[in-house]
Structures are given as structure tokens and as C-alpha cells.
Design a protein around this motif. Structure first.
Motif, PDB file in Angstrom:
ATOM      1  N   ALA A 115       0.833  -0.948   0.138  1.00 42.19           N
ATOM      2  CA  ALA A 115      -0.130  -0.071  -0.058  1.00 42.19           C
ATOM      3  C   ALA A 115       0.781   1.190   0.252  1.00 42.19           C
ATOM      4  CB  ALA A 115      -1.071   0.012   1.221  1.00 42.19           C
ATOM      5  N   LEU A 116       2.026   1.270   0.727  1.00 41.47           N
ATOM      6  CA  LEU A 116       2.900   2.435   0.764  1.00 41.47           C
ATOM      7  C   LEU A 116       3.664   2.654  -0.596  1.00 41.47           C
ATOM      8  CD1 LEU A 116       4.530   1.844   4.137  1.00 41.47           C
ATOM      9  CD2 LEU A 116       3.014   3.820   3.494  1.00 41.47           C
ATOM     10  N   GLU A 117       3.713   1.327  -1.096  1.00 44.84           N
ATOM     11  CA  GLU A 117       4.493   1.789  -2.692  1.00 44.84           C
ATOM     12  C   GLU A 117       3.314   2.101  -3.667  1.00 44.84           C
ATOM     13  OE1 GLU A 117       5.828  -2.074  -4.327  1.00 44.84           O
ATOM     14  OE2 GLU A 117       7.074  -2.328  -2.359  1.00 44.84           O
ATOM     15  N   VAL A 118       2.136   1.821  -3.434  1.00 41.60           N
ATOM     16  CA  VAL A 118       1.020   2.563  -4.382  1.00 41.60           C
ATOM     17  C   VAL A 118       0.926   3.887  -4.277  1.00 41.60           C
ATOM     18  CG1 VAL A 118      -1.408   2.340  -4.780  1.00 41.60           C
ATOM     19  CG2 VAL A 118      -0.303   0.337  -4.636  1.00 41.60           C
ATOM     20  N   LEU A 119       1.063   4.357  -2.941  1.00 43.15           N
ATOM     21  CA  LEU A 119       1.090   5.884  -2.633  1.00 43.15           C
ATOM     22  C   LEU A 119       2.455   6.441  -2.857  1.00 43.15           C
ATOM     23  CD1 LEU A 119      -1.273   5.759   0.708  1.00 43.15           C
ATOM     24  CD2 LEU A 119      -1.764   6.525  -1.590  1.00 43.15           C
ATOM     25  N   GLY A 120       3.517   5.814  -3.224  1.00 45.31           N
ATOM     26  CA  GLY A 120       4.670   6.371  -3.268  1.00 45.31           C
ATOM     27  C   GLY A 120       5.282   6.791  -2.207  1.00 45.31           C
ATOM     28  N   LEU A 121       5.255   6.114  -0.839  1.00 41.83           N
ATOM     29  CA  LEU A 121       5.748   6.842   0.421  1.00 41.83           C
ATOM     30  C   LEU A 121       6.793   5.779   0.838  1.00 41.83           C
ATOM     31  CD1 LEU A 121       2.284   7.558   1.882  1.00 41.83           C
ATOM     32  CD2 LEU A 121       4.070   9.182   0.895  1.00 41.83           C
ATOM     33  N   GLU A 122       7.591   6.512   1.803  1.00 43.82           N
ATOM     34  CA  GLU A 122       8.778   5.613   2.558  1.00 43.82           C
ATOM     35  C   GLU A 122       8.041   4.498   3.513  1.00 43.82           C
ATOM     36  OE1 GLU A 122      11.864   5.350   1.656  1.00 43.82           O
ATOM     37  OE2 GLU A 122      11.334   6.698  -0.035  1.00 43.82           O
ATOM     38  N   VAL A 123       8.848   3.731   3.934  1.00 40.79           N
ATOM     39  CA  VAL A 123       8.459   2.767   4.888  1.00 40.79           C
ATOM     40  C   VAL A 123       8.131   3.386   6.523  1.00 40.79           C
ATOM     41  CG1 VAL A 123       9.008   0.679   6.425  1.00 40.79           C
ATOM     42  CG2 VAL A 123       9.693   0.959   3.764  1.00 40.79           C
TER      43      VAL A 123
END
Length: 179
Positions: A115-123
Motif C-alpha cells: 500500500a505504501l508503494e502504491v502511494l509512493g511513500l517511504e516505510v
């Protein structure tokens, strides 16, 4: 022929008194002075000591709130004991990480990572940043902004699902006991 003797303890009504054959129970009282409750919660008298206090639940909670695991140790000994505890218990924290089979430090599941990858965010992003990124991206591809665009609708649906996964995970973290 010898006749067997029957017990008085068969059938109904019971032919003996209910109080017969009941010995007194030994009950350990709470070790707190003046307390008359049952002391069924053992607590160590000192670190690394086999001797135990036996408190009722109320006084056990009071005792545990004030318990200092490093009592009687100087700073070096306390640091050494803490390091030993971390070393000995590190397998448990690693197992929490590997149980999700995801990357990172084990605080996020594989679904959260996707989900974080979809939003383009860091861990290591906090939830306020997640919410902000979701709003910015969702406004760009919202079906009301781009009516009739199938790709935008699919992207909005992906963003919405990713946000739902992260929001539910955040809710679970907030309501987890002990955190």
C-alpha cells in the motif's frame, strides 16, 4: 455368602450430610500487612531471588507498578543486564518480523508495504503523511474530476484500497493493548 456393603454416597437423595468428608482448605493470605484477601499472585522479593511474596491481585498490581528491574545495580551493571536481555530476547522480535515475510523492521505487514508503494511513500512515514499523500493523489484521479476515464477510475480504486489497508493498520496499532 458375604454381602457387599453399599456406600451411602449413591443416588439421590444423598444419604449423608453434605458437610461430611470435606476437610478444611489451606488458603494463603496476601503478604501485604492487614490484607485478608487470598494471596495467589507470586512476586519476587528481589531480582534473581527464588524467594517470593504472595499478593492478592490488587496488591500485586501495586507491587508491579513500583518494581524496578535494575534495583541495586550501578549504571554499568544495569546496561550489561539490559544488553543481555536484548540479546537473549532478540529472537522473539525477529520472529515478529519474519512472520509477516515483509521488508523493513517488522512493524508493517506485506500488505502495508504494498500500500505504501502504491502511494509512493517511504516505510517509516507517519499516518498524517499517509493521509496527506492519499488526498493529493486521489484528487488528481477522482472520477468526479476525470469523468469517463477508466484508467483514472482504476487508479482511484487502487489508491482507495491502499489507504483503507493503512488506515485499518493504524487503527489496530492505536487499540492494541499495551501500546
Amino acid at each position: 455368602m458375604a454381602r457387599s456393603r453399599q456406600s451411602n454416597d449413591w443416588g439421590f437423595p444423598r444419604w449423608r450430610g453434605y458437610e461430611a468428608g470435606r476437610e478444611a482448605q489451606n488458603v494463603r493470605l496476601c503478604d501485604r500487612v492487614g490484607c485478608e484477601a487470598v494471596g495467589d499472585c507470586p512476586a519476587p522479593k528481589s531480582p534473581n531471588s527464588p524467594e517470593r511474596w504472595f499478593f492478592c491481585q490488587t496488591h500485586a498490581g501495586e507491587y508491579n507498578r513500583g518494581w524496578d528491574y535494575f534495583a541495586g545495580l550501578n549504571k554499568e551493571e544495569a546496561a550489561a543486564r539490559a544488553a543481555d536481555e536484548r540479546r537473549d530476547n532478540s529472537g522473539y522480535s525477529e520472529s515478529a518480523h519474519y512472520s509477516w515475510a515483509g521488508s523493513g523492521d517488522g512493524t508493517r505487514s506485506a500488505d502495508e508495504m504494498r500500500a505504501l508503494e502504491v502511494l509512493g511513500l517511504e516505510v517509516d512515514v507517519d499516518f498524517a503523511a499517509i493521509k496527506k499523500a492519499w488526498r493529493v493523489r486521489a484528487k488528481e484521479v477522482h472520477p468526479d474530476v476525470k469523468p469517463g476515464d477508466k484508467d483514472a477510475a482504476k487508479e482511484f480504486h487502487r489508491l482507495q484500497l491502499a489507504y483503507d489497508v493503512l488506515r485499518n493498520a493504524e487503527d489496530r496499532r492505536q487499540w492494541r493493548p499495551g501500546s
